[in-house]
Write an enzyme that holds these catalytic residues in place. Structure first.
Site, mmCIF file in Angstrom:
data_model
loop_
_atom_site.group_PDB
_atom_site.id
_atom_site.type_symbol
_atom_site.label_atom_id
_atom_site.label_comp_id
_atom_site.label_asym_id
_atom_site.label_seq_id
_atom_site.Cartn_x
_atom_site.Cartn_y
_atom_site.Cartn_z
ATOM 1 N N HIS A 313 0.847 -1.192 0.000
ATOM 2 C CA HIS A 313 0.000 0.000 0.000
ATOM 3 C C HIS A 313 0.875 1.232 0.000
ATOM 4 O O HIS A 313 1.935 1.232 0.636
ATOM 5 C CB HIS A 313 -0.933 0.014 1.223
ATOM 6 C CG HIS A 313 -2.091 0.916 1.043
ATOM 7 N ND1 HIS A 313 -2.026 2.273 1.283
ATOM 8 C CD2 HIS A 313 -3.344 0.673 0.570
ATOM 9 C CE1 HIS A 313 -3.184 2.809 1.000
ATOM 10 N NE2 HIS A 313 -4.006 1.868 0.548
ATOM 11 N N ASP A 370 -7.944 -5.466 0.348
ATOM 12 C CA ASP A 370 -8.530 -6.315 -0.683
ATOM 13 C C ASP A 370 -8.001 -7.740 -0.692
ATOM 14 O O ASP A 370 -8.430 -8.553 -1.501
ATOM 15 C CB ASP A 370 -8.354 -5.663 -2.054
ATOM 16 C CG ASP A 370 -9.347 -4.528 -2.206
ATOM 17 O OD1 ASP A 370 -10.447 -4.644 -1.649
ATOM 18 O OD2 ASP A 370 -9.011 -3.523 -2.851
#
Ligand code: CMC
Length: 429
Positions: A313, A370
């Protein structure tokens, strides 16, 4: 107290200029370089916005090092535990949690705005049955600007609020219609007597002959609770790629439905919201635990485009708090739906393996929101190509909140980055 500044010195000219430091409520100070060009004749270069704050915002705060995510100051885990998605949407849009009455009025209005213009049916029918639902979402949401002409004076705060409510209300209806179209089933009208998540499940899975009964398995409480949780976790994430796209498109004064359609297009990419679909495809491709090392090596190989989807991320460098909550929810959902999914065991093994690998440790790559969300959606019988659509429904709450915030700000300017020109210098034909 003297204002903190940063002094920049141009070594070629010797000119020194002070720039003030902007401080938010919490978080990293920001150098205000908006007058850099005027004062020093220079631009900044920051592809990917690695160090650039693009706006001021009071909606969401993330501390990537500590794994903190706050919506309007409230920690995400508390909201996930105590609120419904529409309570969180109200909070994001209005700055405070609504009291009982305010929330009831808000939800009633969402119910009122949920219906789609009947002519949209033939528009949706125009898509081929195997169109990707995200392609349909981009087109259908963009087309709302053609169906809803009224209340579009963007200088009017009430018009802006109505547009935002319309998008939040219609998104699950459009999403479910995309799915029904793909399987050749008739569209199901929204029902204002059901909650937001119940309504979505009803529009997705109910059959014409079936009467709604609370115990119908397509609206079972476990599914509703899980959906509510995922929608809350996906609702906003400050200046992510799709929200920034919505803001940039909106800065031109473009129609709000078109701006949200632009956000949907940005969300679709596998580096962003498309990752949840990509994770499931990746897990299916890996197939068995013994093949994990092979795929970890592929992910580390600079000559191989393969990346471990659902890992890494831009902001979170220790853990993604949303992933921690979803991982826990996976156990609960799979247990209560007794839908044992070998892909969940595979995902756990893959996470375990990657987190012990030096490459992932050194680069601070952790499972993101996710990595596990698709496992839950799959257990709820949501088809894989609908996963990013689910993200779209939830993120609409964030997009419209950012849009409302920016449109209410005085002195808005068009977003217009500069460039480092690397083409030919002037020459004759
Ligand atoms: N697998 C293997 N290597 C990775 C991965 C990954 N998933 N993610 C990053 N890296 C490596 C990358 O190759 C780079 O290595 P080096 O420094 O040697 O060049 C380093 O880690 C930093 O990566 P980056 O691409 O510069 O980082 P970024 O901040 O630009 O990208 C990201 C962040 C999320 C796009 C990226 O980690 C990624 O592509 N992850 C997989 C896709 C994914 O799961 N996306 C969902 C994000 S969360 C949902 C959302 O908010 O949209």
């Amino acid at each position: 107290m003297a204002q903190e500044t940063l002094t920049l010195r141009n070594n070629s000219t010797g000119k020194e200029v002070e720039f003030s430091l902007l401080k938010g409520t919490v978080g990293t100070p920001v150098v205000d370089v908006s007058t850099l060009h005027k004062q020093m004749g220079l631009f900044t270069y920051d592809p990917g916005f690695m160090s650039t704050a693009s706006c001021k915002s009071a909606i969401t705060y993330i501390d990537g090092e500590q794994g903190i995510l706050l919506y309007r100051g409230y920690p995400i885990d508390q909201l996930a535990e105590k609120c419904s998605f529409l309570e969180v949407a109200y909070l994001l849009m209005n700055g405070e949690l609504g009291n009982k009455e305010e929330q009831a009025v808000f939800e009633h209005e969402i119910g009122q705005h949920a219906m789609l213009h009947e002519a949209m049916r033939s528009f949706i029918d125009g898509f081929h049955y195997d169109a990707h639902p995200m392609a349909m979402m981009v087109g259908i949401v963009g087309s709302l600007s053609a169906f809803y002409h009224s209340e579009l004076n963007m200088d009017d705060a009430e018009h802006r609020r109505i547009s935002a409510m319309r998008m939040l209300a219609k998104m699950p209806v459009i999403a479910a219609a995309c799915y029904r179209h793909s399987i050749g089933y008739p569209y199901v009208y929204p029902r204002s007597d059901l909650s937001y998540c119940e309504n979505f499940l009803n529009m997705m899975f109910s059959l014409p002959s079936q009467k709604y009964i609370e115990k119908d398995n397509y609206i079972d409480p476990v599914a509703v609770k899980a959906l509510n949780l995922l929608f809350i976790l996906h609702a906003d994430h400050e200046q992510n790629a799709s929200t920034s796209t919505v803001r940039l498109a909106s800065s031109t004064g473009a129609n709000p439905y078109a701006c949200i359609a632009a956000g949907i297009a940005a969300l679709w990419g596998p580096a962003h919201g498309g990752a949840n679909e990509a994770v499931l495809s990746m897990l299916a491709e890996i197939g068995t635990v013994d093949r994990i090392p092979e795929y970890i090596e592929k992910a580390k190989d600079k000559n191989d485009p393969f990346r471990l989807m659902g890992f890494g991320h831009r902001v979170y460098k220790n853990f993604d708090p949303r992933a921690t909550i979803i991982r826990k929810a996976c156990y609960e959902v799979l247990e209560s739906t007794s839908a044992k999914d070998p892909l969940f065991d595979l995902a756990l093994a893959l996470e375990d393996y990657a987190l012990k690998d030096e490459y992932f440790v050194e680069k601070k790559l952790y499972p993101n929101v996710d990595f596990y969300s698709g496992i839950i959606y799959k257990a709820l019988n949501i088809p894989v190509d609908m996963f990013t659509v689910m993200f779209t429904i939830a993120r609409t709450a964030g997009w419209v909140s950012h849009w409302l915030e920016m449109m209410a700000e005085p002195g808005q300017r068009i977003g217009r980055p500069r460039q480092v020109y690397t083409g030919k210098d002037v020459r004759d034909v």
